[in-house]
Design a protein around this motif. Sequence first.
Motif, PDB file in Angstrom:
ATOM      1  N   THR A  46      -2.971  85.164  71.042  1.00 16.06           N
ATOM      2  CA  THR A  46      -3.644  85.501  72.298  1.00 16.06           C
ATOM      3  C   THR A  46      -5.057  85.969  71.966  1.00 16.06           C
ATOM      4  N   VAL A  47      -6.019  85.349  72.611  1.00 14.60           N
ATOM      5  CA  VAL A  47      -7.419  85.744  72.415  1.00 14.60           C
ATOM      6  C   VAL A  47      -7.899  86.405  73.702  1.00 14.60           C
ATOM      7  N   PHE A  48      -8.469  87.590  73.559  1.00 16.41           N
ATOM      8  CA  PHE A  48      -8.976  88.313  74.727  1.00 16.41           C
ATOM      9  C   PHE A  48     -10.495  88.121  74.803  1.00 16.41           C
ATOM     10  N   GLN A  88     -22.840  90.378  76.016  1.00 13.98           N
ATOM     11  CA  GLN A  88     -22.478  89.262  75.151  1.00 13.98           C
ATOM     12  C   GLN A  88     -20.973  89.053  75.300  1.00 13.98           C
ATOM     13  N   LEU A  89     -20.499  87.859  75.019  1.00 16.29           N
ATOM     14  CA  LEU A  89     -19.052  87.631  75.057  1.00 16.29           C
ATOM     15  C   LEU A  89     -18.438  88.220  73.799  1.00 16.29           C
ATOM     16  N   GLU A  90     -17.339  88.921  73.955  1.00 13.70           N
ATOM     17  CA  GLU A  90     -16.634  89.449  72.780  1.00 13.70           C
ATOM     18  C   GLU A  90     -15.242  88.836  72.745  1.00 13.70           C
ATOM     19  N   LEU A  91     -14.815  88.439  71.561  1.00  9.43           N
ATOM     20  CA  LEU A  91     -13.476  87.872  71.406  1.00  9.43           C
ATOM     21  C   LEU A  91     -12.628  88.810  70.556  1.00  9.43           C
ATOM     22  N   HIS A  92     -11.436  89.136  71.034  1.00  7.63           N
ATOM     23  CA  HIS A  92     -10.555  90.038  70.293  1.00  7.63           C
ATOM     24  C   HIS A  92      -9.152  89.446  70.208  1.00  7.63           C
ATOM     25  N   SER A  93      -8.428  89.892  69.177  1.00  8.32           N
ATOM     26  CA  SER A  93      -7.048  89.416  69.033  1.00  8.32           C
ATOM     27  C   SER A  93      -6.067  90.411  69.643  1.00  8.32           C
ATOM     28  N   HIS A  94      -6.564  91.592  69.987  1.00  6.95           N
ATOM     29  CA  HIS A  94      -5.696  92.623  70.566  1.00  6.95           C
ATOM     30  C   HIS A  94      -6.507  93.430  71.575  1.00  6.95           C
ATOM     31  N   GLN A  95      -5.820  93.887  72.605  1.00  6.14           N
ATOM     32  CA  GLN A  95      -6.497  94.667  73.637  1.00  6.14           C
ATOM     33  C   GLN A  95      -5.537  95.741  74.106  1.00  6.14           C
TER      34      GLN A  95
END
Lengths: 249, 211
Positions: free
Chosen positions: B54-56, B62-69
């Motif tokens: 899952t990509v958050f 700016q766009l930020e991409l995280h693997s956990h939220q």
Amino acid sequence: MSDDKTTHFGYKTVREEEKQGKVAEVFHNVAAKYDIMNDLMSFGVHRLWKRFTMEFTGVRRGNHVLDIAGGTGDLTMKFSDQVGPEGKVVLADINDSMLKVGRDRLLDKGYSGNIEFVQCNAQYLPFEDNSFDVITMAFGLRNVTDKDMALREFNRVLKPGGRLLVLEFSHTKNPLLKKAYDLYSFSALPMMGKIIANDAESYRYLAESIRMHPDQETLKGMFKDAGFANCEYHNLTGGIVALHKGIKP
Amino acid sequence: MALKKLDATLVQAGLVSFELAINKALKYDPAVQKKLRALAPKVLAINITTLDLTVFVQFGEQLELHSHQEQPADATLSGELSAFLNLASHEDKHAALMKSDIQIQGSSQLAMGLADASSHLKIDWEAMISGLTGPVIAHVVGNKLRAFSGWFKNTGQKFKDDSVEYVRDELQLTPHKLEGESRFSAIHTLKLDAERLEARIARLKARLKQP
């Protein structure tokens, strides 16, 4: 027979009161080249491990955060942006050389206002009970003399519902990776330390202290013993590093 | 079927690279950048079931991409990797998302907002190159790129059309559109006749049962 309590300093056994001084000496030696050595030794991967840690902090605007053993302030910088002017970040380290490097670096980058710098021992935190929403400790716990005592202190100063995140080297179960990692850390690391920082011994200590650090399950148990709930860990790079998380009930 | 869970460090490396590339590209399309900024501070989760990943996507300056939220996402898109790749290949992502096998949970407005913005993404390659080479060379390279892009698009469309004709007319594997429509119309008429007959029989049966 002596009554002195002993602990590990790398592979050596030393008296408890000796360890703090010896660790301090190591970090006084490496402080100036700490960042560049971190990048070289981990091929920059330590930035990814810290980025992963940030995802689990759940920090919001206005939060109070303690970055203990924060060294050169990698995490503090990010927390400072996240908590905003109404929040507070405390960058704490036992070692004044590391703290000075961190403070200069942050000020040079324009970070001030919501950051405090505190020199303190993780076992005896100079903060009131229930003061912080989040505490992070990245690559610091293995250098603490009494880890259980430090964990209990973190629990004391956290607010109920607050979270502790400990990022630390750990133990890989992959035999192939373990072999490569041993070869790298006991041969290449001290050599790099010698060439770049002119200090092979400090980097040998680094490799030894990682092997003496409790494994993932043991540390999770220590979290529980210190009073944390919902304890969990996440392995990174095959278990070379692990992120432990606990919530103060 | 989900693949083995990816190592968190590898995922982070991928996300950092992707995040840098997207933000760099967005710098050269201010209109789309503005649309995406308007979605701040919302979070969209993209759940790729095939990779158990899952990509958050955190919208902001700016766009930020995280693997956990830690906080729940405002909207979640779930589907297989092939469905997302298929969506990425469509020009009109808004329409493609509606027709796709991707499930939307939460704020569909957010998901559609992202689809809409990415449909309109037109990167100013010339501005990007001019930062490195200066405006004169960038203009020449830009013209060549535009010409190549046009040729590539036309060739792709022509190949698609020719392939359809070859399969239909030369190999005779598929019927012509008109032929197909006529056959389907006949089947439809037959279906209606059968239904009418069924209704008539039912009525007759009902009459016979009456005393």
